[in-house]
Design a protein around this motif. Sequence first.
Motif, PDB file in Angstrom:
ATOM      1  N   THR A 126       0.861  -1.183   0.000  1.00  0.00           N
ATOM      2  CA  THR A 126       0.000   0.000   0.000  1.00  0.00           C
ATOM      3  C   THR A 126       0.895   1.231   0.000  1.00  0.00           C
ATOM      4  OG1 THR A 126      -1.702  -1.153   1.263  1.00  0.00           O
ATOM      5  CG2 THR A 126      -1.799   1.251   1.242  1.00  0.00           C
ATOM      6  N   THR A 127       0.691   2.103  -0.972  1.00  0.00           N
ATOM      7  CA  THR A 127       1.465   3.336  -1.085  1.00  0.00           C
ATOM      8  C   THR A 127       0.512   4.521  -0.995  1.00  0.00           C
ATOM      9  OG1 THR A 127       2.982   2.185  -2.563  1.00  0.00           O
ATOM     10  CG2 THR A 127       3.136   4.573  -2.500  1.00  0.00           C
ATOM     11  N   GLN A 128       0.889   5.507  -0.177  1.00  0.00           N
ATOM     12  CA  GLN A 128       0.071   6.707  -0.024  1.00  0.00           C
ATOM     13  C   GLN A 128       0.934   7.946  -0.234  1.00  0.00           C
ATOM     14  OE1 GLN A 128      -1.282   5.965   3.983  1.00  0.00           O
ATOM     15  NE2 GLN A 128      -3.241   5.194   3.238  1.00  0.00           N
ATOM     16  N   VAL A 129       0.409   8.882  -0.995  1.00  0.00           N
ATOM     17  CA  VAL A 129       1.064  10.163  -1.258  1.00  0.00           C
ATOM     18  C   VAL A 129       0.024  11.240  -0.992  1.00  0.00           C
ATOM     19  CG1 VAL A 129       2.164  11.592  -3.015  1.00  0.00           C
ATOM     20  CG2 VAL A 129       2.498   9.122  -3.051  1.00  0.00           C
ATOM     21  N   GLY A 130       0.413  12.276  -0.239  1.00  0.00           N
ATOM     22  CA  GLY A 130      -0.599  13.271   0.066  1.00  0.00           C
ATOM     23  C   GLY A 130      -0.070  14.601   0.548  1.00  0.00           C
ATOM     24  N   LEU A 131      -1.019  15.478   0.854  1.00  0.00           N
ATOM     25  CA  LEU A 131      -0.740  16.830   1.315  1.00  0.00           C
ATOM     26  C   LEU A 131      -1.733  17.167   2.430  1.00  0.00           C
ATOM     27  CD1 LEU A 131       0.776  19.570   0.781  1.00  0.00           C
ATOM     28  CD2 LEU A 131      -1.171  20.151  -0.680  1.00  0.00           C
ATOM     29  N   LYS A 132      -1.207  17.769   3.516  1.00  0.00           N
ATOM     30  CA  LYS A 132      -2.044  18.167   4.648  1.00  0.00           C
ATOM     31  C   LYS A 132      -1.770  19.620   4.980  1.00  0.00           C
ATOM     32  CE  LYS A 132      -1.411  17.457   9.302  1.00  0.00           C
ATOM     33  NZ  LYS A 132      -1.189  16.694  10.518  1.00  0.00           N
ATOM     34  N   ILE A 133      -2.828  20.399   5.167  1.00  0.00           N
ATOM     35  CA  ILE A 133      -2.707  21.801   5.558  1.00  0.00           C
ATOM     36  C   ILE A 133      -3.431  21.963   6.890  1.00  0.00           C
ATOM     37  CG2 ILE A 133      -3.234  24.186   4.961  1.00  0.00           C
ATOM     38  CD1 ILE A 133      -3.194  23.285   2.017  1.00  0.00           C
ATOM     39  N   ASP A 134      -2.700  22.404   7.904  1.00  0.00           N
ATOM     40  CA  ASP A 134      -3.209  22.526   9.272  1.00  0.00           C
ATOM     41  C   ASP A 134      -3.136  23.992   9.686  1.00  0.00           C
ATOM     42  OD1 ASP A 134      -3.782  22.383  11.974  1.00  0.00           O
ATOM     43  OD2 ASP A 134      -2.395  20.744  12.380  1.00  0.00           O
ATOM     44  N   ARG A 135      -4.282  24.575   9.995  1.00  0.00           N
ATOM     45  CA  ARG A 135      -4.339  25.982  10.416  1.00  0.00           C
ATOM     46  C   ARG A 135      -4.873  26.025  11.844  1.00  0.00           C
ATOM     47  NH1 ARG A 135      -4.373  31.114   8.259  1.00  0.00           N
ATOM     48  NH2 ARG A 135      -5.861  32.581   9.160  1.00  0.00           N
ATOM     49  N   ARG A 136      -4.064  26.545  12.753  1.00  0.00           N
ATOM     50  CA  ARG A 136      -4.433  26.614  14.162  1.00  0.00           C
ATOM     51  C   ARG A 136      -4.436  28.060  14.622  1.00  0.00           C
ATOM     52  NH1 ARG A 136      -2.326  22.276  18.390  1.00  0.00           N
ATOM     53  NH2 ARG A 136      -3.438  21.040  16.883  1.00  0.00           N
ATOM     54  N   LYS A 137      -5.482  28.455  15.344  1.00  0.00           N
ATOM     55  CA  LYS A 137      -5.645  29.831  15.808  1.00  0.00           C
ATOM     56  C   LYS A 137      -5.791  29.830  17.328  1.00  0.00           C
ATOM     57  CE  LYS A 137      -7.220  34.258  15.407  1.00  0.00           C
ATOM     58  NZ  LYS A 137      -6.757  34.736  16.686  1.00  0.00           N
ATOM     59  N   PRO A 138      -4.676  30.079  18.057  1.00  0.00           N
ATOM     60  CA  PRO A 138      -4.776  30.213  19.513  1.00  0.00           C
ATOM     61  C   PRO A 138      -5.570  31.465  19.874  1.00  0.00           C
ATOM     62  CG  PRO A 138      -2.507  29.831  18.835  1.00  0.00           C
ATOM     63  CD  PRO A 138      -3.297  30.117  17.594  1.00  0.00           C
ATOM     64  N   LYS A 139      -6.231  31.423  21.019  1.00  0.00           N
ATOM     65  CA  LYS A 139      -7.043  32.545  21.470  1.00  0.00           C
ATOM     66  C   LYS A 139      -6.154  33.767  21.696  1.00  0.00           C
ATOM     67  CE  LYS A 139     -10.346  33.790  25.051  1.00  0.00           C
ATOM     68  NZ  LYS A 139     -10.999  33.315  26.279  1.00  0.00           N
ATOM     69  N   GLY A 140      -6.501  34.892  21.058  1.00  0.00           N
ATOM     70  CA  GLY A 140      -5.768  36.135  21.230  1.00  0.00           C
ATOM     71  C   GLY A 140      -4.469  36.226  20.448  1.00  0.00           C
ATOM     72  N   GLU A 141      -4.208  35.291  19.548  1.00  0.00           N
ATOM     73  CA  GLU A 141      -2.964  35.304  18.766  1.00  0.00           C
ATOM     74  C   GLU A 141      -3.285  35.166  17.286  1.00  0.00           C
ATOM     75  OE1 GLU A 141       0.002  32.553  20.099  1.00  0.00           O
ATOM     76  OE2 GLU A 141      -0.625  32.734  22.181  1.00  0.00           O
ATOM     77  N   ASP A 142      -2.253  35.349  16.459  1.00  0.00           N
ATOM     78  CA  ASP A 142      -2.409  35.154  15.022  1.00  0.00           C
ATOM     79  C   ASP A 142      -2.444  33.668  14.702  1.00  0.00           C
ATOM     80  OD1 ASP A 142      -2.354  37.880  14.585  1.00  0.00           O
ATOM     81  OD2 ASP A 142      -0.189  37.932  14.232  1.00  0.00           O
ATOM     82  N   ALA A 143      -3.084  33.341  13.594  1.00  0.00           N
ATOM     83  CA  ALA A 143      -3.184  31.950  13.165  1.00  0.00           C
ATOM     84  C   ALA A 143      -1.842  31.460  12.632  1.00  0.00           C
ATOM     85  CB  ALA A 143      -4.250  31.812  12.091  1.00  0.00           C
ATOM     86  N   LEU A 144      -1.598  30.176  12.807  1.00  0.00           N
ATOM     87  CA  LEU A 144      -0.385  29.525  12.321  1.00  0.00           C
ATOM     88  C   LEU A 144      -0.804  28.438  11.342  1.00  0.00           C
ATOM     89  CD1 LEU A 144       2.694  28.948  12.529  1.00  0.00           C
ATOM     90  CD2 LEU A 144       2.107  27.342  14.347  1.00  0.00           C
ATOM     91  N   THR A 145      -0.208  28.438  10.160  1.00  0.00           N
ATOM     92  CA  THR A 145      -0.516  27.433   9.152  1.00  0.00           C
ATOM     93  C   THR A 145       0.714  26.580   8.886  1.00  0.00           C
ATOM     94  OG1 THR A 145      -2.115  28.921   8.117  1.00  0.00           O
ATOM     95  CG2 THR A 145      -1.353  27.058   6.800  1.00  0.00           C
TER      96      THR A 145
END
Length: 124
Positions: A92-111
Motif C-alpha cells: 500500500t502506497t500513499q502520497v498526500g498533502l495536509k494543511i493545518d491551520r491553528r488559531k490560539p485565542k488572542g494570537e495570530d493563526a499559524l498554518t
Amino acid sequence: YRFDLGPVRFEPRWKSEIRHQTIDVVSTSRQRSLTELGGFLLGFPLLSHTQLQGGVEVTLHNDMRHNSNDFSGLVGAVQLTNISAYLGYGVTTQVGLKIDRRKPKGEDALTVTQSFIAAYAGLK
C-alpha cells in the motif's frame, strides 16, 4: 458510519474528548480540557487499485483551567492511495498533502503544510 453515494464514499466523524489530569509521580501539572473534533472524509476510486481521498476536520479546544490555552483549528488533507501486489506481498502506497491551520485565542493563526509519502508491505 460510511455512506456509499454511487462510487463516492462519505464518512462523517465526530469526537468529543475531555481530559482531567491530576498530579502524579512524573508530572505536577493539573489539566482539565474539552476538545471537540468534527469532520468528514470523501473517497472515490480513480483506477482499479487506486483511490483519491480527502477530508476536513475542525477542532475546538477549551482549556477549562487556563483560558489562554484555548484554540480552534482547521485541517484539510488529500491523499492518493494505491494497493498492489509484489512478490507475494500486499503493498500500500500513499502520497498526500495536509494543511493545518491553528488559531490560539488572542494570537495570530499559524498554518503548517506537510506533504507525505508512505509505503506499507505485508504478507498476503
